[in-house]
Design a protein around this motif. Structure first.
Motif, PDB file in Angstrom:
ATOM      1  N   PRO B 177     -11.834 -62.342 -12.893  1.00 30.08           N
ATOM      2  CA  PRO B 177     -10.485 -62.529 -13.439  1.00 30.08           C
ATOM      3  C   PRO B 177     -10.554 -63.348 -14.730  1.00 30.08           C
ATOM      4  CG  PRO B 177     -10.547 -63.100 -11.109  1.00 30.08           C
ATOM      5  CD  PRO B 177     -11.966 -62.878 -11.525  1.00 30.08           C
ATOM      6  N   ALA B 179      -8.749 -65.676 -16.194  1.00 32.48           N
ATOM      7  CA  ALA B 179      -8.574 -67.134 -16.168  1.00 32.48           C
ATOM      8  C   ALA B 179      -9.837 -67.809 -15.637  1.00 32.48           C
ATOM      9  CB  ALA B 179      -7.359 -67.516 -15.323  1.00 32.48           C
ATOM     10  N   GLU B 180     -10.448 -67.194 -14.619  1.00 34.59           N
ATOM     11  CA  GLU B 180     -11.677 -67.762 -14.060  1.00 34.59           C
ATOM     12  C   GLU B 180     -12.824 -67.675 -15.069  1.00 34.59           C
ATOM     13  OE1 GLU B 180     -14.890 -66.156 -10.995  1.00 34.59           O
ATOM     14  OE2 GLU B 180     -12.892 -66.194 -10.089  1.00 34.59           O
ATOM     15  N   LEU B 237      -2.973 -65.556 -21.501  1.00 34.80           N
ATOM     16  CA  LEU B 237      -4.052 -66.247 -20.781  1.00 34.80           C
ATOM     17  C   LEU B 237      -5.035 -66.901 -21.756  1.00 34.80           C
ATOM     18  CD1 LEU B 237      -4.719 -63.667 -17.907  1.00 34.80           C
ATOM     19  CD2 LEU B 237      -3.597 -65.890 -17.711  1.00 34.80           C
TER      20      LEU B 237
END
Lengths: 247, 247
Positions: B177, B179-180, B237
């Motif tokens: 993902p 954001a990770e 993001l």
């Protein structure tokens, strides 16, 4: 995506199970038989938001009242993240855009709210709902978010369930950035995003929001965002922090 | 925002300094004098992307060739985050939408790229640039992102500066993902977002991207996003993790 999955996807209301017959309405019958020129035996994908996605065959290619028969479940039903989007209706094209993006990004309910500065254009809920279904058909979704009738913001706040976080995009410069504000909040926490109208919240609305026990004021950066941009940006950040954009 | 700031905002090319005279083109002159009916002495806000925002007075209300005189700087010049948006042009309305949102969300350069599956609609760069300026005027920005001419994706990749992270939205389910993937990357790291066309990257393009030394493949959740939705979500993001959506 499965390369062999049928390209045409239809949202239907009927229950889906092996062998279930699905009577299509006039619009869908016309689309499959007249516009797409499908003949009996052709396959399409169908979903109803409850039973996953099914491969279905056109078993009666009637131009006005066609019938599909469900053959095989191709995808399980997904559960949408428990995220609501509350937004003050804006111009028609931008409202259409917001509900389309809400389908793609994934949220459980779309809730129009009327604020002090909302220009009260009438919302055609049937049209918006059709637009959401079309977005889900095109984007491979097996769920369509719920769509509530418009509600006054003060009524929504008065009746707010304590356990649902009310994330609101505060134009005051003092609110923490949204990603930071959500650090440490457990994934799956019930939440709602509230996006104000063009022109922002009235000062007394912003005060009441800040004082609300469930409210979490957040900022979306140093630039002024249009309401539709704020809705999409906030949905993406909420999915990343709380929703299903995780491993 | 300053309550007393002039409501009309104009992007100009001229340098801005105290007492500087700004000769307006025919379109802007007509807008101020004929459409908005401003008379000599009326004030507007002006910015050029270099010298911040200035309060300026209409000192010659000529309908075809008006003149403004800069009075006072009201905002410092902002520096946009060092973030590029590479996107494969899509349908006109959705391309307009992407560049508008890139202005609002803030990025330094917008770079159209041509991929295997790009439907080669002609891009009118002058029109897109005018659309970006209008977005900046309306949204209170003092910067307008740069707009590059279209480039082949393979050429952009061959010529890629090692230090700029190439974040690409990979449809393969194995990418982490976004954001990770950005956790721990220093704020301010030069970066670019690459959004593929409708239909995705060709398999050999995706392979080359994954093998590129600067590439960071990321995922934007379990649902299929349209290219315009992916661009806005990824910009939000990226701003949250690397850009200026921080305290």
């Amino acid at each position: 995506m499965n390369e062999t999955a049928p390209k045409i996807r239809l949202h239907v209301e009927a229950p889906l199970a092996e062998g279930a017959e699905i009577a299509l309405d006039r619009g869908q019958s016309n689309y499959l038989v007249t516009v797409m020129r499908l003949a009996a035996g052709a396959e399409v994908a169908v979903f109803n938001g409850r039973d996953g996605e099914w491969r279905a065959a056109l078993t009666d290619a009637h131009r006005k009242a066609a019938t599909l028969t469900a053959r095989e479940r191709t995808r399980a039903q997904e559960t949408l993240p428990d995220l609501h989007l509350l937004f003050a209706p804006i111009k028609k094209a931008r409202t259409d855009f917001v509900v389309e993006k809400a389908c793609e990004l994934g949220c459980a309910r779309v809730r129009p709210v009327l604020t002090r500065y909302t220009r009260s254009e009438r919302l055609n809920l049937d049209r918006l709902r059709a637009h959401m279904i079309e977005a889900a058909e095109q984007c491979g979704g097996v769920s369509v978010p719920g769509l509530d009738p418009p509600q006054q913001l003060v009524a929504a706040m008065a009746d707010w369930p304590r356990e649902r976080m009310l994330i609101f995009c505060d134009e005051a410069r003092t609110a923490p950035p949204m990603a930071e504000a959500l650090t440490g909040v457990a994934r799956g926490t019930p939440a709602a995003l509230l996006i104000g109208p063009e022109g922002g919240f009235a000062p007394e609305e912003a005060e009441r929001l800040r004082a609300h026990p469930a409210a979490l004021p957040v900022s979306l950066g140093p630039r002024i965002l249009r309401a539709d941009t704020a809705a999409v940006a906030a949905l993406a950040l909420a999915q990343a922090a709380l929703g299903d954009w995780a491993r």
